[in-house]
Write an enzyme that holds these catalytic residues in place. Structure first.
Site, PDB file in Angstrom:
ATOM      1  N   LYS A   1       0.832  -1.208   0.000  1.00 48.55           N
ATOM      2  CA  LYS A   1       0.000   0.000   0.000  1.00 48.55           C
ATOM      3  C   LYS A   1       0.860   1.249   0.000  1.00 48.55           C
ATOM      4  O   LYS A   1       0.523   2.250  -0.654  1.00 48.55           O
ATOM      5  CB  LYS A   1      -0.936  -0.035   1.210  1.00 48.55           C
TER       6      LYS A   1
ATOM      7  N   GLN B   1      -4.492  -2.065  10.019  1.00 40.09           N
ATOM      8  CA  GLN B   1      -4.347  -3.348   9.342  1.00 40.09           C
ATOM      9  C   GLN B   1      -4.820  -4.494  10.235  1.00 40.09           C
ATOM     10  O   GLN B   1      -4.391  -4.619  11.383  1.00 40.09           O
ATOM     11  CB  GLN B   1      -2.887  -3.564   8.938  1.00 40.09           C
TER      12      GLN B   1
ATOM     13  N   ASP C   1     -11.502   2.510   4.640  1.00 38.93           N
ATOM     14  CA  ASP C   1     -11.939   1.119   4.479  1.00 38.93           C
ATOM     15  C   ASP C   1     -13.456   1.030   4.381  1.00 38.93           C
ATOM     16  O   ASP C   1     -14.002   0.046   3.863  1.00 38.93           O
ATOM     17  CB  ASP C   1     -11.477   0.267   5.670  1.00 38.93           C
TER      18      ASP C   1
END
Length: 297
Positions: free
Chosen positions: A52, A96, A119
């Site tokens: 990422k 994460q 997200d």
């Protein structure tokens, strides 16, 4: 001839298309910033975070990272979240998963500022999605929609069977495909581990989305002729390779490909799209917070 839907190519195009929006924001003094938070030292999570960060660098998004010791108290992680919520240079961030067992991930998500929740997991953003007013579409479901669009699949009136009911993929994707929208209007069936005669449900579908996390659960005998197959699963299985393993999907690719009109491979299908849509959401978050209008692909 079965079409192999190339997620790498579609994701690359989305990243290219985001460049103009990122430049517009940068010209207004608001370069988008994405942060990653990693609690612990899980190797797979570290790999995802590194990927990422590389994605950010490629498109011109400022990348930030926070490491939290895996043995630290939840309060230490919560403090990091407060700092990110308050940081004007960070427009979006992700914590994460997985987090250590002593940390409640749902509580973590509730502490994320909803406008920085790229997200799309915060309860406020989930509610907005279900209500048909999504601020951020969760990355993997949105990526699936983009792949269907690229493959020329109009979901209006189609029967879509989703195998998997997770909060990350199955549930939000079902809601998105049901909505009265250009990329929705489908009739959706959601299957799971308690579903009787799974094959009957998948064989009757125009589109099958496999997102259950079971290696090669769905084979060609479970796919109707001409169906479109989107394989979200990524599973590591033992194999006689240099690494000692290989990655396979939730779909047995070779047999399913014989039935399908179009299918995504693993790897190289949905995975790259998830990362591309995270960049998309970060640019959208920056646009909202900085009040700068941009064109999004």
């Amino acid at each position: 001839m079965t079409e192999i839907i190339d997620g790498n190519a579609v994701a690359s195009q989305i990243r290219d298309d985001l460049t103009a929006a990122i430049e517009t924001l940068a010209d207004a003094g608001a370069r988008p910033g994405l942060a990653t938070v990693l609690m612990g030292d899980d190797p797979a999570s570290q790999t995802y975070v590194n990927m990422k960060q590389r994605d950010c660098e490629e498109v011109g998004i400022e990348s930030h990272h926070v490491d939290v010791d895996g043995d630290a108290s939840p309060a230490e992680l919560y403090d990091a979240i407060v700092d990110l919520n308050d940081d004007p240079d960070v427009h979006g961030y992700i914590v994460q998963a997985p987090v250590p067992d002593h940390v409640d991930y749902r509580e973590v998500i509730r502490r994320v500022d909803p406008i920085k929740d790229v997200d799309g997991f915060h309860p406020e953003n989930v509610g907005r999605l279900v209500a048909g007013d999504a601020r951020f579409r969760p990355c993997t479901p949105h990526g699936v929609q983009k792949l269907l669009e690229t493959a020329g699949v109009d979901t209006e009136g189609k029967d879509v069977t989703i195998v998997g009911r997770s909060d990350i993929v199955g549930k939000p994707l079902a809601n998105l495909l049901l909505q009265k929208a250009e990329d929705g209007n489908a009739t959706v069936t959601v299957c799971h581990s308690r579903t009787d005669d799974l094959g009957a449900k998948t064989r009757s579908a125009d589109v099958v989305v496999a997102a259950v996390g079971v290696p090669e659960l769905i084979d060609g005998s479970m796919i109707g002729e001409g169906a479109v197959v989107i394989d979200v699963g990524v599973n590591r299985v033992d194999a006689d390779t240099e690494k000692g393993y290989e990655l396979v999907g939730d779909v047995e690719f070779e047999s399913a490909k014989e039935q399908a009109s179009a299918i995504t491979p693993v790897p190289g299908g949905v995975g790259p799209m998830t990362r591309a849509m995270l960049l998309y959401n970060t640019v959208k978050a920056a646009s909202l917070q900085e009040d700068v209008v941009v064109d999004l692909p």
